[in-house]
Design an enzyme around this catalytic site. Sequence first.
Site, short mmCIF file in Angstrom:
data_model
loop_
_atom_site.label_atom_id
_atom_site.label_comp_id
_atom_site.label_asym_id
_atom_site.label_seq_id
_atom_site.Cartn_x
_atom_site.Cartn_y
_atom_site.Cartn_z
N LYS A 1 28.58 75.40 38.78
CA LYS A 1 27.82 75.34 40.03
C LYS A 1 28.65 74.81 41.21
O LYS A 1 28.43 75.18 42.35
CB LYS A 1 26.58 74.47 39.85
CG LYS A 1 25.55 75.05 38.90
CD LYS A 1 24.90 76.29 39.47
CE LYS A 1 23.78 76.81 38.58
NZ LYS A 1 23.27 78.11 39.06
N GLU B 1 17.68 74.01 45.83
CA GLU B 1 16.77 73.91 44.70
C GLU B 1 17.60 73.58 43.49
O GLU B 1 18.80 73.84 43.46
CB GLU B 1 16.07 75.25 44.50
CG GLU B 1 16.86 76.28 43.67
CD GLU B 1 18.13 76.81 44.35
OE1 GLU B 1 18.27 76.62 45.58
OE2 GLU B 1 18.99 77.39 43.64
N SER C 1 29.67 77.59 30.61
CA SER C 1 29.36 77.35 32.03
C SER C 1 29.13 75.89 32.37
O SER C 1 29.25 75.49 33.52
CB SER C 1 28.15 78.18 32.42
OG SER C 1 27.07 77.91 31.55
#
Lengths: 259, 397
Positions: free
Chosen positions: B91, B113, B379
């Site tokens: 991210k 969010e 990830s």
Amino acid sequence: MRTSISQTFARLRREGGKAFIPYVMAGDPSIGRSREIVLLFEKCGADIVELGVPFSDPLADGPIIQRAAERSLRQGTSLRSVISFVREVRGATQIPIVLMTYFNPVFRYGPSDFIRDARGAGVDGVVIPDLPPEEATDFVRSARRLRLDTIFLLAPTSTEERIRKVVHYSSGFIYYVSITGITGAELLLDGSMERSIAQIRQRTTMPIAVGFGVSTPDEAAHVARLSDGVIVGSAIVKRLGDTRESLERYLTALRQAIA
Amino acid sequence: MRTFSSRKQGYFGPYGGRFVPETLMPALQELEEGFFSSLRDRTFQQELAHLRRTYIGRPTPLYRAERFGRRVGVPRVYLKREDLAHTGAHKINNAVAQVLLAKKMGKNRVIAETGAGQHGVATATGAALVGLDCEIYMGTDDMARQALNVYRMRLLGARVTEVATGSRTLKDAINEALRDWTTNVRTTHYVMGTVFGPHPFPLMVRHFQSVIGKEAKRQILDAEGRLPDYLVACVGGGSNALGLFAPFLEDPVRMIGVEAGGRGLEVGAHAARFAGGSVGVFQGCKSYVLQDDNGNIVGTHSVSAGLDYASVGPEHSFLKESGRVEYTYATDDEALSAFDLLSQTEGIIPALESAHALAEVVKRARTLPQETIIVVNLSGRGDKDVQHVARLRGEDL
């Protein structure tokens, strides 16, 4: 031939009046109650009724209308049942009705079928807050064919280019969003609305109605002076639990203020 | 840059678009211009490259997980170690780039969010790094599942706002962030965390994440002298998957996206949009959505908060329809087994999201030849999930 929304604004223009456009969420708290409310709107002098279609994720709406949508969905209300409701209420009133719905229920229904069924039931116009003109080319073409007015939104952030685009795709009236924000937020009367509306007027003679955040008769009076009509939503939805007399008093006060 | 298959702006085939209220339209146009001009802005690109190297810790390693691979039957399983990026997940690649862009565009505040909390942490981190105010929207249920990340965001100086409406998960957090953006659009940039939402977000986030695939391609060529046979990644919104896949789309490499199968494919028990959804328009774009007959969005479930979402990035819908990428799902139980297996064979605790991709490797490997090369996007790291997993197993930490 003109649509009944255009005729309404033309009549008001001749008479020097402004449109009072109250909103109610269909099916909140029941379809039967919505029928009473629509008829009460007419009795209290509404010119056009805006009828909300509930959606699970109403991202342009504040908490009051979100909760109304949740109540309505719990009753099993759907776009299909709202269209049936309009057909049924047409036995009792000919007041112009505008549906306010998010796009996904329409997409799921099938846009062409929706236009045909809604128009057939007596819906006069439609506001789809998450369908900007760029995405609405086919929708507008089909709606025009059946004389369903497509009412697009303009906002304080809209540029000249966007005003031109929205004017091009709109019919019936233009819905000016009075604030950068969601429905039911606080209105800010700082003169910017006046400038924005003047800017839109340079591009079109189409009527402009103002909504989002209009709550008190004083605010409604102020907004009516600048525009051709006033939409009141959250402030009415909030009062649906009041006594009929108190609701009627409030609606009448709004009507008188919007002159 | 490979962009659209359709000439209509902001579309991937029939998917994508820009379905938002008028108030946001000018901001999206401004963002689109800002993004495209940043691509030509040498200073911006140098600054981003510098931060990737010195702050995020890129390139992340491509690690051959040999013990895990042998256990499942394919010795050449490589993990792209996004879990080793700063803050512990991919991210950050997107968040740092977007806060830089927000700063360049003159915004003084960012909002985001978050589902699992990783994007919230990444955005809060980026905001602290460049000096912007930051507010994160998070569903009540996700806050309970990911209490550690909530506290991390607060430590980083962000305000975390609880969203108690609707299903109280990621989709409701997005609604609330969009409402905030609509209200504060002049001063605020919305750091969308995945390849979703209105154009240009799907394109822009894919671009910022494609650093994963670019590195992986170079690294696998160095390690094996050839391209991999398979790429595997989990798909929530789908940014880690597209980040890995995008640079390989023109290559003869098979790709598998793994959605959350939850407790099985009954309505409300999963988040497998391709297995159980249909095309709809939701939160700004046209894509596959889990919805009922009336077009209302239905509830979702996944053990992993980051995959617990009713829709999926529009480019994934396009890649599915074109057959370029295969989509499947892993259940909660399969993901939890893979979570254990990687922890115990490699000493790497994966995020529950990434464990879905590993679960697919476990299943698929049985059918594949020994010499198959698989690259899995790891990830994120699983520290954030440790408490949640313990609770699921009836242990109180």
